[in-house]
Design an enzyme around this catalytic site. Sequence first.
Site, PDB file in Angstrom:
ATOM      1  N   GLU A  49      90.845  -6.847   8.838  1.00  0.00           N
ATOM      2  CA  GLU A  49      91.428  -6.614  10.040  1.00  0.00           C
ATOM      3  C   GLU A  49      90.300  -6.535  11.083  1.00  0.00           C
ATOM      4  O   GLU A  49      89.414  -5.337  10.879  1.00  0.00           O
ATOM      5  CB  GLU A  49      92.259  -5.197  10.156  1.00  0.00           C
ATOM      6  CG  GLU A  49      93.602  -5.538  11.129  1.00  0.00           C
ATOM      7  CD  GLU A  49      93.067  -5.268  12.549  1.00  0.00           C
ATOM      8  OE1 GLU A  49      93.142  -6.177  13.640  1.00  0.00           O
ATOM      9  OE2 GLU A  49      92.166  -4.186  12.589  1.00  0.00           O
ATOM     10  N   SER A  50      90.153  -7.379  12.027  1.00  0.00           N
ATOM     11  CA  SER A  50      88.703  -7.414  12.937  1.00  0.00           C
ATOM     12  C   SER A  50      88.787  -6.107  13.667  1.00  0.00           C
ATOM     13  O   SER A  50      87.608  -5.825  13.815  1.00  0.00           O
ATOM     14  CB  SER A  50      88.790  -8.492  13.609  1.00  0.00           C
ATOM     15  OG  SER A  50      89.846  -8.796  14.282  1.00  0.00           O
ATOM     16  N   CYS A  80      87.975 -15.474   7.730  1.00  0.00           N
ATOM     17  CA  CYS A  80      89.021 -14.752   8.279  1.00  0.00           C
ATOM     18  C   CYS A  80      88.607 -13.878   9.602  1.00  0.00           C
ATOM     19  O   CYS A  80      88.005 -14.132  10.180  1.00  0.00           O
ATOM     20  CB  CYS A  80      90.158 -14.376   7.317  1.00  0.00           C
ATOM     21  SG  CYS A  80      91.905 -14.349   8.259  1.00  0.00           S
ATOM     22  N   ILE A 129      96.066 -16.244   6.517  1.00  0.00           N
ATOM     23  CA  ILE A 129      96.732 -14.977   6.452  1.00  0.00           C
ATOM     24  C   ILE A 129      96.524 -14.542   8.014  1.00  0.00           C
ATOM     25  O   ILE A 129      95.614 -13.913   8.008  1.00  0.00           O
ATOM     26  CB  ILE A 129      96.454 -13.992   5.451  1.00  0.00           C
ATOM     27  CG1 ILE A 129      96.823 -14.540   3.972  1.00  0.00           C
ATOM     28  CG2 ILE A 129      97.293 -12.669   5.695  1.00  0.00           C
ATOM     29  CD1 ILE A 129      96.075 -13.847   2.823  1.00  0.00           C
ATOM     30  N   ARG A 130      97.668 -14.785   8.810  1.00  0.00           N
ATOM     31  CA  ARG A 130      97.484 -14.313  10.206  1.00  0.00           C
ATOM     32  C   ARG A 130      95.988 -14.607  10.413  1.00  0.00           C
ATOM     33  O   ARG A 130      95.054 -13.910  11.112  1.00  0.00           O
ATOM     34  CB  ARG A 130      97.663 -12.586  10.495  1.00  0.00           C
ATOM     35  CG  ARG A 130      98.883 -12.318  10.112  1.00  0.00           C
ATOM     36  CD  ARG A 130      99.267 -10.754  10.332  1.00  0.00           C
ATOM     37  NE  ARG A 130      98.420  -9.809   9.050  1.00  0.00           N
ATOM     38  CZ  ARG A 130      98.880  -9.914   7.989  1.00  0.00           C
ATOM     39  NH1 ARG A 130      99.831 -10.353   7.634  1.00  0.00           N
ATOM     40  NH2 ARG A 130      98.132  -9.091   7.002  1.00  0.00           N
ATOM     41  N   HIS A 165      91.318 -17.685   3.188  1.00  0.00           N
ATOM     42  CA  HIS A 165      90.833 -16.648   1.973  1.00  0.00           C
ATOM     43  C   HIS A 165      90.466 -17.431   1.143  1.00  0.00           C
ATOM     44  O   HIS A 165      91.317 -17.627   0.078  1.00  0.00           O
ATOM     45  CB  HIS A 165      91.916 -15.689   1.976  1.00  0.00           C
ATOM     46  CG  HIS A 165      92.124 -14.629   2.830  1.00  0.00           C
ATOM     47  ND1 HIS A 165      91.510 -13.378   2.763  1.00  0.00           N
ATOM     48  CD2 HIS A 165      92.652 -14.711   3.985  1.00  0.00           C
ATOM     49  CE1 HIS A 165      91.825 -12.652   4.043  1.00  0.00           C
ATOM     50  NE2 HIS A 165      92.488 -13.329   4.653  1.00  0.00           N
ATOM     51  N   GLU A 167      88.886 -16.560  -1.706  1.00  0.00           N
ATOM     52  CA  GLU A 167      88.928 -15.628  -2.797  1.00  0.00           C
ATOM     53  C   GLU A 167      90.070 -15.499  -3.519  1.00  0.00           C
ATOM     54  O   GLU A 167      89.992 -14.677  -4.617  1.00  0.00           O
ATOM     55  CB  GLU A 167      88.198 -14.519  -2.233  1.00  0.00           C
ATOM     56  CG  GLU A 167      88.990 -13.359  -1.517  1.00  0.00           C
ATOM     57  CD  GLU A 167      89.146 -13.700  -0.048  1.00  0.00           C
ATOM     58  OE1 GLU A 167      88.740 -14.837   0.263  1.00  0.00           O
ATOM     59  OE2 GLU A 167      89.846 -13.107   0.695  1.00  0.00           O
TER      60      GLU A 167
HETATM   61  N1  GLN Z   1      94.728 -11.242  11.794  1.00  0.00           N
HETATM   62  C1  GLN Z   1      93.292 -10.441  11.464  1.00  0.00           C
HETATM   63  C2  GLN Z   1      92.694  -9.939  12.431  1.00  0.00           C
HETATM   64  O1  GLN Z   1      92.852 -10.308  13.551  1.00  0.00           O
HETATM   65  C3  GLN Z   1      92.692 -11.421  10.478  1.00  0.00           C
HETATM   66  C4  GLN Z   1      93.397 -11.682   9.167  1.00  0.00           C
HETATM   67  C5  GLN Z   1      92.689 -11.832   8.130  1.00  0.00           C
HETATM   68  O2  GLN Z   1      91.288 -11.478   7.737  1.00  0.00           O
HETATM   69  N2  GLN Z   1      93.442 -12.386   6.965  1.00  0.00           N
HETATM   70  O3  GLN Z   1      91.522  -9.195  12.215  1.00  0.00           O
END
Ligand code: GLN
Length: 188
Positions: A49-50, A80, A129-130, A165, A167
């Site tokens: 999560e950034s 990501c 993923i998102r 992802h 991994e």
């Molecule tokens: N949506 C996340 C973000 O904005 C990133 C998602 C992820 O690393 N799988 O930080």
Amino acid sequence: MGRTVGVLALQGDFEAHGRMLRSLGAQVREVRVPADLDGLDGLVIPGGESTTMTLGIEREGLAEPLRELGAAGTPVLGTCAGLIMLDRDHLGMMDLRAERNAFGRQVRSFEADLEIDGIAGGPVRAVFIRAPWVAEHGDGVEVLAAVDGHPVVVREGNLLAISFHPELTGESRIHERFLALVRDAAAA
Ligand code: GLN
């Protein structure tokens, strides 16, 4: 072989990256404070999560040391949230702007088979993923793969960033490609 690769371990799925890198013969060091960066041959910034990751980087005083590591030519792989961390609005290590959660709310997560320039052996199974995509980039950024015209794998010299992802699928070719960059940089 024998190269030491750091994995930023403030938040996110750093353990899965560590397992993958070890299975490919790298030494892995979890990075939590600036001293952990000393002597690394490469670094992975994982997904997660950034916003949380940004706060951790600020708290630990890691932003400038991370920028120095990249500027010194050490290979860095961001995946990501790690791609987001590398962009102009975060660490500013790559000449690009990431769009967070770019694939929209309905399709927050999906899988795709992606042909990636420089990765032989057929498409790579990619789990998004998102995920972000690259909304804008400078001329020095090479696009190695895109989804619906949006870059999702990009390279700028020693910096490699991907939206998905690698991994999580048992797919080792992305990490192998990255370790090849690590070996080349260490030999140079
Ligand atoms: N949506 C996340 C973000 O904005 C990133 C998602 C992820 O690393 N799988 O930080």
